[in-house]
Design an enzyme around this catalytic site. Sequence first.
Site, PDB file in Angstrom:
ATOM      1  N   ARG A 150       4.905  16.670  -8.120  1.00 49.78           N
ATOM      2  CA  ARG A 150       6.304  16.372  -7.792  1.00 49.78           C
ATOM      3  C   ARG A 150       6.521  14.902  -7.463  1.00 49.78           C
ATOM      4  NH1 ARG A 150       6.739  21.467  -3.792  1.00 49.78           N
ATOM      5  NH2 ARG A 150       4.709  20.596  -3.324  1.00 49.78           N
ATOM      6  N   ILE A 151       5.590  14.312  -6.683  1.00 49.83           N
ATOM      7  CA  ILE A 151       5.764  12.909  -6.307  1.00 49.83           C
ATOM      8  C   ILE A 151       5.480  12.010  -7.507  1.00 49.83           C
ATOM      9  CG2 ILE A 151       4.955  11.064  -4.791  1.00 49.83           C
ATOM     10  CD1 ILE A 151       4.333  13.240  -2.715  1.00 49.83           C
ATOM     11  N   ASP A 170      -3.324  13.773 -16.079  1.00 53.99           N
ATOM     12  CA  ASP A 170      -3.238  14.993 -15.281  1.00 53.99           C
ATOM     13  C   ASP A 170      -3.702  16.148 -16.164  1.00 53.99           C
ATOM     14  OD1 ASP A 170      -2.526  17.320 -13.838  1.00 53.99           O
ATOM     15  OD2 ASP A 170      -0.993  16.189 -12.747  1.00 53.99           O
ATOM     16  N   ALA A 229      -0.673   5.590  -2.523  1.00 54.46           N
ATOM     17  CA  ALA A 229       0.156   6.054  -1.402  1.00 54.46           C
ATOM     18  C   ALA A 229       0.074   7.573  -1.314  1.00 54.46           C
ATOM     19  CB  ALA A 229       1.601   5.616  -1.587  1.00 54.46           C
ATOM     20  N   ARG A 231      -3.396   9.958  -0.920  1.00 52.85           N
ATOM     21  CA  ARG A 231      -4.372  10.378   0.075  1.00 52.85           C
ATOM     22  C   ARG A 231      -5.525   9.397   0.073  1.00 52.85           C
ATOM     23  NH1 ARG A 231      -1.101  12.790   2.300  1.00 52.85           N
ATOM     24  NH2 ARG A 231      -0.906  15.016   2.719  1.00 52.85           N
ATOM     25  N   GLU A 260      -8.676   7.630   8.868  1.00 57.40           N
ATOM     26  CA  GLU A 260      -7.499   7.129   9.573  1.00 57.40           C
ATOM     27  C   GLU A 260      -7.552   7.551  11.042  1.00 57.40           C
ATOM     28  OE1 GLU A 260      -3.962   8.339   7.546  1.00 57.40           O
ATOM     29  OE2 GLU A 260      -4.504   7.347   5.672  1.00 57.40           O
ATOM     30  N   HIS A 278      -0.092   4.073   6.651  1.00 62.75           N
ATOM     31  CA  HIS A 278       0.309   5.427   6.248  1.00 62.75           C
ATOM     32  C   HIS A 278       1.784   5.692   6.575  1.00 62.75           C
ATOM     33  CE1 HIS A 278      -1.371   9.721   5.432  1.00 62.75           C
ATOM     34  NE2 HIS A 278      -0.179   9.551   4.895  1.00 62.75           N
ATOM     35  N   ALA A 281       5.638   8.919   4.626  1.00 66.03           N
ATOM     36  CA  ALA A 281       6.647   9.883   5.091  1.00 66.03           C
ATOM     37  C   ALA A 281       7.475   9.328   6.240  1.00 66.03           C
ATOM     38  CB  ALA A 281       5.967  11.173   5.529  1.00 66.03           C
TER      39      ALA A 281
END
Length: 530
Positions: A150-151, A170, A229, A231, A260, A278, A281
């Site tokens: 989706r992203i 993919d 951006a 993981r 992290e 990070h 979001a």
Amino acid sequence: MPAVVLIAEELAPAALDVLAHDFDVRHVDGTDRPALLAALADADAVIVRSATQIDAEAIAAGGRLKVVARAGVGLDNVDVPAATARGVMVVNAPTSNIVSAAEQAIALLLAVARHTATASASLKRGEWKRSKFTGVEIQGKTVGVVGLGRIGVLFAQRMAAFGTRLIAYDPYVQPARAAQLGIRLVGLEELLRESDFISIHLPKTPETVGLIGAKELQLVKPTVRIVNAARGGLIDEAALAEAVAEGRVGGVGLDVYAKEPCTDSPLFAFDNVVAVPHLGASTAEAQDKAGLAVAKSVQLALLGEFVPDAVNVQTGGIVAQDVRPLLPLAEKLGRVFTALAGGVAASVTVEVRGEVVANDVSVLKLAAAKGLFAPVVAEQVTYVNAPHLAADRGVELELTTSTEATDHINLVTVRGAKPNGRLISVSGTYVPGTREVRKLTELDGYDIDLVADGHLLFFRYVDRPGIVGVVGSILGELGVNIAAMQVARREAGGEALMILTIDSPVDADTLEKAATAIGATASSTVDLTD
């Protein structure tokens, strides 16, 4: 007494408003472990973000806990297996930050292409060095997208507006789907060789960790700009730092890291590396969306409804729009089945017929199971613990599907055997429209046509005159109004089945009195009120 929803971290006001109408909302500092464990003892649901650890100890402390909600995408701080073992639903907000994450990747790409961060820092130091920060245009360049989820799709759609050539890697996306998006699917090595910009949009799995390492970085153009951006750990950071130092990578944009929080990395030493903590979001909109999404999921879960964003419900994935109206029907059929059986069956098959089976209908088995056990167990039955209740009681649950035409657009049947071998079945259909009617169409081989709603009474007896009047008189004396009634039989004088819809429930003594008065061989009642 309303259910208790425990808020362990800050939540958007709109989300709190959703919960305040139906529940007792309480607050606790999720990082204060003793306070959290104490507060969980009375909680039916807990909502966290990333700072609160909901591990096996916390779940065990919540003896009433029915749902754990993470107002975000990841679930690293929630012990999902421990929750599942106790029948606790786990929900998150998988789509709350997808726009923010895609925009963050674009922001990093632009910042790397135009040296935005270092130029800003230079100017703030009192320097005016325009020639030092000459960048590159994006138009006409090849952008490689690693992962078309989706992203990744949102990122690609936005990059298309820059006049770029889009390629993607993919292995789980069909070429035709990529072509619809204006993207050419390629292998990973081809993507690495051709791309001027690379943006990674993959989940972190054992297969994707270290996907781009020293070997892969030998294939890229020396001018390539790489953005991650998604993981941390998808790129080998040590190998990436070495490639930047040797001039084999032109620039890097990082929002995530293998470990992290990360405040020290060899990558931080380079001016052509833009690194942020990070923030994918970290937008007001994403935070509000996440809070609102999980608040609605908690509301559904505590009301016993299906929760689309539950991560530990045994379904095949997202429930199709055509399937969702059948969920209440399947649950009601399960309730009726248990009422007719007089207890738990030894095995149950949920059969779904009609065009709806073109979708994944596996969730209907869960819905039926929820209905099967709701009348006979003390605990709340959910989509999470229904399979466990079946397994604990040795009940075999199966699902069968067929496109075979019936008299109805769709037909769901719950069929099974009691421990004594007696077979029982109940069928129903959903009629779409403004009223959205769910009907019972068959009970134990008898054809009926009755709305699946309200309080139902069932009587089996030998067909003979006067029975309807006797039952009506008994209910009338008690002030119980009959809203609808049907009598089904196969032959005159044989076994008959009477079904009554009444406006208010009756107790066991009234049911037994009516059954005795007509010499019923079996009687039962079930609540199908919405």
